[in-house]
Design an enzyme around this catalytic site. Structure first.
Site, PDB file in Angstrom:
ATOM      1  N   ARG A  31       0.965  -1.207  -0.036  1.00 41.60           N
ATOM      2  CA  ARG A  31       0.004   0.071   0.019  1.00 41.60           C
ATOM      3  C   ARG A  31       0.923   1.157   0.041  1.00 41.60           C
ATOM      4  NH1 ARG A  31      -2.486  -0.541   5.342  1.00 41.60           N
ATOM      5  NH2 ARG A  31      -0.493  -1.176   5.827  1.00 41.60           N
ATOM      6  N   ASP A  55       7.876  25.339  10.397  1.00 45.04           N
ATOM      7  CA  ASP A  55       8.217  24.505   9.262  1.00 45.04           C
ATOM      8  C   ASP A  55       8.167  25.196   8.011  1.00 45.04           C
ATOM      9  OD1 ASP A  55       8.348  22.470  11.241  1.00 45.04           O
ATOM     10  OD2 ASP A  55       6.580  21.183  10.463  1.00 45.04           O
ATOM     11  N   ASN A  56       9.046  24.910   7.106  1.00 44.39           N
ATOM     12  CA  ASN A  56       9.096  25.406   5.593  1.00 44.39           C
ATOM     13  C   ASN A  56       9.216  24.129   4.743  1.00 44.39           C
ATOM     14  OD1 ASN A  56       9.404  28.045   6.879  1.00 44.39           O
ATOM     15  ND2 ASN A  56      11.480  27.618   7.181  1.00 44.39           N
ATOM     16  N   ARG A  66      20.335  26.769  -3.588  1.00 44.20           N
ATOM     17  CA  ARG A  66      19.498  27.559  -2.664  1.00 44.20           C
ATOM     18  C   ARG A  66      20.611  27.746  -1.453  1.00 44.20           C
ATOM     19  NH1 ARG A  66      14.253  28.933  -3.594  1.00 44.20           N
ATOM     20  NH2 ARG A  66      13.089  27.504  -4.995  1.00 44.20           N
ATOM     21  N   HIS A  69      22.749  30.041   3.329  1.00 43.25           N
ATOM     22  CA  HIS A  69      22.077  31.148   4.375  1.00 43.25           C
ATOM     23  C   HIS A  69      22.353  30.918   5.551  1.00 43.25           C
ATOM     24  CE1 HIS A  69      19.217  31.005   0.551  1.00 43.25           C
ATOM     25  NE2 HIS A  69      20.143  31.823   0.269  1.00 43.25           N
ATOM     26  N   LYS A  78      18.293  23.636  12.130  1.00 46.85           N
ATOM     27  CA  LYS A  78      17.243  23.143  11.142  1.00 46.85           C
ATOM     28  C   LYS A  78      17.395  21.624  11.241  1.00 46.85           C
ATOM     29  CE  LYS A  78      17.671  27.241   8.399  1.00 46.85           C
ATOM     30  NZ  LYS A  78      18.357  27.693   7.146  1.00 46.85           N
ATOM     31  N   TYR A 138      11.835  21.539   6.117  1.00 41.91           N
ATOM     32  CA  TYR A 138      12.589  21.623   7.364  1.00 41.91           C
ATOM     33  C   TYR A 138      12.065  22.433   8.358  1.00 41.91           C
ATOM     34  CZ  TYR A 138      13.738  26.362   5.090  1.00 41.91           C
ATOM     35  OH  TYR A 138      13.621  27.395   4.465  1.00 41.91           O
ATOM     36  N   LYS A 175      20.561  37.386  -5.095  1.00 40.79           N
ATOM     37  CA  LYS A 175      21.011  37.465  -3.702  1.00 40.79           C
ATOM     38  C   LYS A 175      22.178  36.470  -3.600  1.00 40.79           C
ATOM     39  CE  LYS A 175      18.422  36.345  -0.694  1.00 40.79           C
ATOM     40  NZ  LYS A 175      17.659  36.142   0.516  1.00 40.79           N
ATOM     41  N   ASP A 176      21.945  35.264  -4.025  1.00 41.81           N
ATOM     42  CA  ASP A 176      22.895  34.359  -3.891  1.00 41.81           C
ATOM     43  C   ASP A 176      23.943  34.365  -4.549  1.00 41.81           C
ATOM     44  OD1 ASP A 176      21.513  33.446  -1.625  1.00 41.81           O
ATOM     45  OD2 ASP A 176      20.562  31.535  -2.783  1.00 41.81           O
TER      46      ASP A 176
END
Length: 188
Positions: A31, A55-56, A66, A69, A78, A138, A175-176
């Site tokens: 299942r 939570d994100n 990404r 940071h 995290k 995360y 930005k990065d």
């Protein structure tokens, strides 16, 4: 590699103090599967004793990087994982006075291996998407403060992250693309 087993989790120490790889037991049949992704008592027994408050989740396509940071005055611990696809996840130690300052630890996270990566406070964090798409989720132990964000160049030669090679271009936001080198950080 030192490990602690508690409940449905196995916690592995990495080469950087506080950074942990977490393996999760999954129970499946024809299942599908079921698994716990977090249980406070087991995580405390495994050496991760933080109170998560946010939570994100993000979705990205192949080649998206990404990061790296961090929060300057409101650092976040995290607990990260991938629920669809595959990423290479990285933590860079920015703790002043740490014997591993400027060192990195990485982990291959995927929906298939169901592993999680714990990044303590005081680290820059980022990930590179290796699959066609990936959904990344995360937990954080402090709220995100948009005016408090710092960044570290993903390709800093002094840090020397061994990012996996891809057959496509690395995609960064504006930005990065302009994050400073470790030697130029004034606020880690």
């Amino acid at each position: 590699m030192n490990k602690i087993e508690s409940g449905n989790f196995t916690f592995f120490d990495t080469s950087i103090s506080g950074v942990k790889l977490v393996s999760v037991k999954s129970y499946g049949d024809e299942r599908g599967y079921f698994m716990e992704t977090y249980k406070k008592d087991d995580f405390q027994a495994g050496g991760i004793d933080v109170d998560f408050v946010q939570d994100n989740q993000s979705s990205s396509k192949k080649g998206v990087l990404r990061g790296l940071h961090y929060q300057i005055n409101h650092p976040q611990a995290k607990l990260v994982r991938v629920i669809s696809g595959e990423v290479f996840d990285v933590a860079v130690d920015l703790r002043k006075g740490s014997p591993t300052y400027g060192k990195w630890e990485g982990a291959l996270l995927s929906a298939e291996n169901k592993q999680q990566f714990f990044v303590p406070r005081g680290f820059a964090h980022g990930f590179l998407v290796l699959s066609d798409t990936a959904e990344f989720t995360y937990k954080c132990d402090d709220l995100y403060h948009p005016n408090d964000e710092g960044g570290l160049a993903w390709n800093d030669p002094d840090v020397g992250i061994a990012w996996p090679e891809l057959d496509c271009e690395i995609l960064l936001n504006d930005k990065d693309k302009n994050n400073p080198l470790l030697k130029d950080l004034s606020n880690p």
